[in-house]
Design a protein around this motif. Structure first.
Motif, mmCIF file in Angstrom:
data_model
loop_
_atom_site.group_PDB
_atom_site.id
_atom_site.type_symbol
_atom_site.label_atom_id
_atom_site.label_comp_id
_atom_site.label_asym_id
_atom_site.label_seq_id
_atom_site.Cartn_x
_atom_site.Cartn_y
_atom_site.Cartn_z
ATOM 1 N N LEU A 12 -2.835 4.786 -19.627
ATOM 2 C CA LEU A 12 -3.521 5.386 -18.488
ATOM 3 C C LEU A 12 -4.520 4.424 -17.868
ATOM 4 O O LEU A 12 -4.640 4.333 -16.638
ATOM 5 N N ARG A 13 -5.219 3.674 -18.703
ATOM 6 C CA ARG A 13 -6.221 2.750 -18.174
ATOM 7 C C ARG A 13 -5.561 1.664 -17.324
ATOM 8 O O ARG A 13 -6.089 1.283 -16.269
ATOM 9 N N ASP A 14 -4.420 1.170 -17.761
ATOM 10 C CA ASP A 14 -3.722 0.154 -16.974
ATOM 11 C C ASP A 14 -3.337 0.693 -15.597
ATOM 12 O O ASP A 14 -3.448 -0.007 -14.589
ATOM 13 N N VAL A 15 -2.888 1.956 -15.551
ATOM 14 C CA VAL A 15 -2.528 2.556 -14.270
ATOM 15 C C VAL A 15 -3.768 2.730 -13.400
ATOM 16 O O VAL A 15 -3.735 2.457 -12.196
ATOM 17 N N VAL A 16 -4.859 3.168 -13.992
ATOM 18 C CA VAL A 16 -6.107 3.345 -13.236
ATOM 19 C C VAL A 16 -6.540 2.022 -12.613
ATOM 20 O O VAL A 16 -6.896 1.963 -11.422
ATOM 21 N N VAL A 19 -4.299 1.217 -9.707
ATOM 22 C CA VAL A 19 -4.593 2.082 -8.558
ATOM 23 C C VAL A 19 -5.884 1.650 -7.871
ATOM 24 O O VAL A 19 -5.954 1.592 -6.634
ATOM 25 N N LEU A 20 -6.892 1.321 -8.643
ATOM 26 C CA LEU A 20 -8.161 0.902 -8.058
ATOM 27 C C LEU A 20 -8.003 -0.336 -7.197
ATOM 28 O O LEU A 20 -8.647 -0.476 -6.160
ATOM 29 N N HIS A 21 -7.136 -1.244 -7.613
ATOM 30 C CA HIS A 21 -6.957 -2.491 -6.865
ATOM 31 C C HIS A 21 -5.947 -2.363 -5.727
ATOM 32 O O HIS A 21 -5.780 -3.303 -4.957
ATOM 33 N N GLN A 22 -5.287 -1.208 -5.617
ATOM 34 C CA GLN A 22 -4.375 -0.997 -4.500
ATOM 35 C C GLN A 22 -5.113 -0.615 -3.226
ATOM 36 O O GLN A 22 -4.525 -0.597 -2.148
ATOM 37 N N LEU A 33 -8.530 9.879 -7.074
ATOM 38 C CA LEU A 33 -8.094 8.909 -8.076
ATOM 39 C C LEU A 33 -7.118 9.551 -9.057
ATOM 40 O O LEU A 33 -6.072 8.982 -9.381
ATOM 41 N N VAL A 34 -7.439 10.757 -9.526
ATOM 42 C CA VAL A 34 -6.567 11.466 -10.456
ATOM 43 C C VAL A 34 -5.204 11.712 -9.815
ATOM 44 O O VAL A 34 -4.152 11.493 -10.439
ATOM 45 N N GLU A 35 -5.206 12.156 -8.562
ATOM 46 C CA GLU A 35 -3.945 12.423 -7.862
ATOM 47 C C GLU A 35 -3.117 11.155 -7.697
ATOM 48 O O GLU A 35 -1.897 11.172 -7.868
#
Length: 274
Positions: A12-16, A19-22, A33-35
């Motif tokens: 999950l952390r890797d995905v977060v 997503v943050l850098h997208q 962020l959750v969505e």
């Protein structure tokens, strides 16, 4: 959604982080962020299937298991504590649930392939790359990462420098005991200071480089001399009071990451020179 797939903290952390850098539009509130994390996971695990009728099927809906949602909240505050994100969007929206990447979080340092989020994940990452680290080296690294996450950047730098020095001295000792070329490293073994040991080791190694496989000497100057020198300078600057500014979080984070290729290079050389 209790029938959704559960994921580990690390997954999950890797995905977060991705997503943050997208820089997704509207991704500056926690619920967004959750969505977006749920959407990315769904896209990766349930790729679009062409049904051959002009229609496409995505598979399962973008929903997270409740336990994953709990982990996401923990990950969010861990990233906040680690300085990757900061609360607030701007002066008009300065508080939770608004947030944004910090300068550190947006930097290249936070995007490096050697990702870790606590002491255990750092040690697992290093030991996966170099399984036979000295117990003393592991102890110093453990202290370095613990100090980093406590905000004690001077202490982290000193411990990291000691860990790098321990592995480098081990390499010199192995090379010096080599039955065929060990005498080439006599000077490196006898030198008192780490800087002169580095110089003497490289001079002793130079005549034998042609006989080493490419993997053992690839990027040698970067992975061995330059990295060890940076860690030595950082350690000396932290360990000897001079009035200089302490190392920044970014500097220490980068140095922790640099330890991995350094340790890999040292291990390769150690195997070839024993």
């Amino acid at each position: 959604m209790w029938n959704a797939k559960q994921h580990s903290y690390e997954e999950l952390r890797d995905v977060v982080v991705d997503v943050l850098h997208q820089q997704i539009s509207g991704n500056n509130q926690y619920l967004a962020l959750v969505e977006n994390v749920a959407r990315v996971i769904n896209e990766r695990e349930n790729p679009v299937v062409n049904l051959g009728t002009g229609m496409a099927y995505q598979g399962a809906s973008a929903a997270l298991h409740p336990h994953d949602r709990d982990k996401l909240l923990e990950i969010f505050w861990d990233l906040f504590r680690q300085g990757v994100i900061t609360l607030g969007l701007n002066d008009n929206n300065p508080q939770w649930p608004w947030f944004r990447l910090s300068r550190f979080g947006a930097s290249e340092a936070a995007r490096q392939p050697f990702r870790f989020h606590d002491t255990a994940s750092f040690m697992s990452m290093v030991l996966k790359a170099v399984p036979d680290l000295l117990p003393a080296t592991q102890m110093y690294l453990d202290e370095a990462v613990a100090a980093f996450y406590s905000g004690c950047f001077l202490a982290a730098t000193v411990m990291l420098g000691v860990a790098a020095e321990a592995e480098f001295l081990r390499l010199i000792d192995v090379a010096n005991k080599n039955a065929k070329i060990g005498t080439s490293f006599d000077k490196a073994a006898k030198e008192r200071f780490i800087r002169t040991k580095i110089e003497a080791f490289r001079k002793g190694l130079d005549p034998h480089l042609k006989s080493l496989p490419d993997a053992a000497k690839e990027d040698l100057d970067i992975s061995l001399n330059a990295v060890q020198s940076i860690l030595r300078i950082a350690r000396n600057g932290a360990g000897h009071p001079s009035g200089a500014a302490p190392p920044s979080r970014e500097q220490v984070y980068v140095n922790l990451q640099m330890f991995v290729p350094f340790a890999v290079q040292v291990a390769r050389l150690r195997q070839e020179l024993k």
